[in-house]
Design an enzyme around this catalytic site. Structure first.
Site, PDB file in Angstrom:
ATOM      1  N   TYR A   1     -31.521  12.066 -16.054  1.00  0.00           N
ATOM      2  CA  TYR A   1     -30.829  11.175 -16.988  1.00  0.00           C
ATOM      3  C   TYR A   1     -29.367  11.600 -17.042  1.00  0.00           C
ATOM      4  O   TYR A   1     -29.036  12.619 -17.640  1.00  0.00           O
ATOM      5  CB  TYR A   1     -31.510  11.301 -18.369  1.00  0.00           C
ATOM      6  CG  TYR A   1     -30.972  10.426 -19.480  1.00  0.00           C
ATOM      7  CD1 TYR A   1     -30.064   9.388 -19.260  1.00  0.00           C
ATOM      8  CD2 TYR A   1     -31.399  10.617 -20.782  1.00  0.00           C
ATOM      9  CE1 TYR A   1     -29.601   8.598 -20.301  1.00  0.00           C
ATOM     10  CE2 TYR A   1     -30.943   9.836 -21.829  1.00  0.00           C
ATOM     11  CZ  TYR A   1     -30.042   8.827 -21.585  1.00  0.00           C
ATOM     12  OH  TYR A   1     -29.587   8.052 -22.631  1.00  0.00           O
TER      13      TYR A   1
ATOM     14  N   LYS B   1     -31.269   7.897 -13.940  1.00  0.00           N
ATOM     15  CA  LYS B   1     -30.918   6.881 -14.945  1.00  0.00           C
ATOM     16  C   LYS B   1     -29.458   7.109 -15.255  1.00  0.00           C
ATOM     17  O   LYS B   1     -29.071   8.165 -15.741  1.00  0.00           O
ATOM     18  CB  LYS B   1     -31.790   7.079 -16.192  1.00  0.00           C
ATOM     19  CG  LYS B   1     -31.300   6.384 -17.447  1.00  0.00           C
ATOM     20  CD  LYS B   1     -32.383   6.454 -18.510  1.00  0.00           C
ATOM     21  CE  LYS B   1     -31.922   6.411 -19.954  1.00  0.00           C
ATOM     22  NZ  LYS B   1     -31.047   5.328 -20.317  1.00  0.00           N
TER      23      LYS B   1
END
Ligand code: MN9
Length: 291
Positions: A136, A165
């Protein structure tokens, strides 16, 4: 890349009861609402899910409740990131146990950890459990910005790293991640730029506003895949008209207020987030009617 990781993934909001505990019932309703709309999966316990405001036990409760509600129908990604590696490992093991398809983690924050510390945090997590990891990348929140070179180096350490992400508006970097030899799945992180992320090669998106308007994002995704950019753009503008209102009132509290009005009791956000204003709630009730 496994196609089950492509597409539209709501970053699941975490509903609370009046006493502040997690509302499992509403978790199930929210998952059901979105599965019926046709989402490809869920990202559970991240920024949107107030993951860093929950205890380890509560995060486990959230994983269990969401996995049970999903019942294997869509792809489940558990956000296990925190600044404490041991907690992240405990959460990763639990996520696997209750059937999650993958884990994800933000880089450890607050202490300005060295790159070496951050790399080992990820390696310790991926080596603790045999399901894939999606990094992330949220530099504004974590203070650490993955570059293509850093991502290449980390992905070379383990084939459990499968994706990123990407929550920044640097979409050149998103495209650079896509050009890595490991061929990661890359998710667009800012909902208001979904069509732009897709244009730069994103395989899908993970977003908070999808909780209440997944249909618009599924349309954007499908129109884009068909090459109908005008229709995709029109949907993006529709979504952005809503997002610009959500942002005014505190995005997660506002999203919860819209879902309240749609019949899924969400409660407030956890402190130190502030409850939405009366004016904000009235506006969100109006938005709910327009969806
Ligand atoms: O997970 C979300 N990121 C954050 C993605 O909230 C930090 C986004 O979905 C935003 O909430 C959304 C509104 O700005 O794009």
């Amino acid at each position: 890349m496994d196609s089950k990781f492509k597409g539209v993934f709501p970053a699941l909001l975490t509903p609370f009861k009046a006493d502040g505990s997690i509302n499992d019932d509403s978790v199930a309703k929210l998952v059901e609402y979105n599965v019926r709309k046709g989402v490809d999966g869920f990202y559970v316990g991240g920024s949107t899910g107030e993951g860093m405001l929950l205890t380890v036990d509560e995060r486990k409760q959230l994983f269990r409740a969401s996995a049970e509600a999903n019942a294997g129908r869509t792809t489940m990604i558990a956000h296990v990131g925190t600044i404490c590696t041991d907690h992240a490992i405990e959460l990763a093991k639990y996520a696997k146990e209750v059937g999650f398809d993958a884990i994800s983690a933000v880089a450890p924050y607050y202490y300005s950890f060295s790159y070496d510390a951050i790399k080992n945090y990820y390696l310790d997590i991926v080596n603790s459990v045999d399901i894939p990891m999606i990094i992330y990348n949220f530099p504004n929140a974590s203070g650490f910005n993955f570059t293509k070179a850093i991502a290449e180096e980390m992905f070379a350490c383990s084939d459990r790293f499968i994706g990123i992400k990407h929550t920044t508006s640097d979409l050149f970097l998103l495209q650079q991640f896509k050009s890595m030899s490991a061929k990661p799945v890359v998710y667009n992180g800012w909902d208001e730029m979904f069509i732009a992320g897709l244009s730069m090669g994103a395989d899908g998106g993970i977003g908070s506003t999808y909780n209440l308007m997944a249909d618009k994002f599924i349309d954007i995704y499908n129109y884009f895949q068909k090459g109908d950019l005008r229709a995709a753009q029109a949907k993006q503008l529709e979504a952005n008209a809503v997002i610009s209102e959500l942002i005014k009132y505190g995005v997660f509290a506002a999203e919860k207020a819209v879902l309240d009005a749609l019949g899924i009791p969400m409660g407030d956000c956890r402190r130190p987030f502030r409850p939405i204003s009366d004016e904000g709630r009235a506006k969100m009730t109006q938005i709910a009617k327009s969806l």
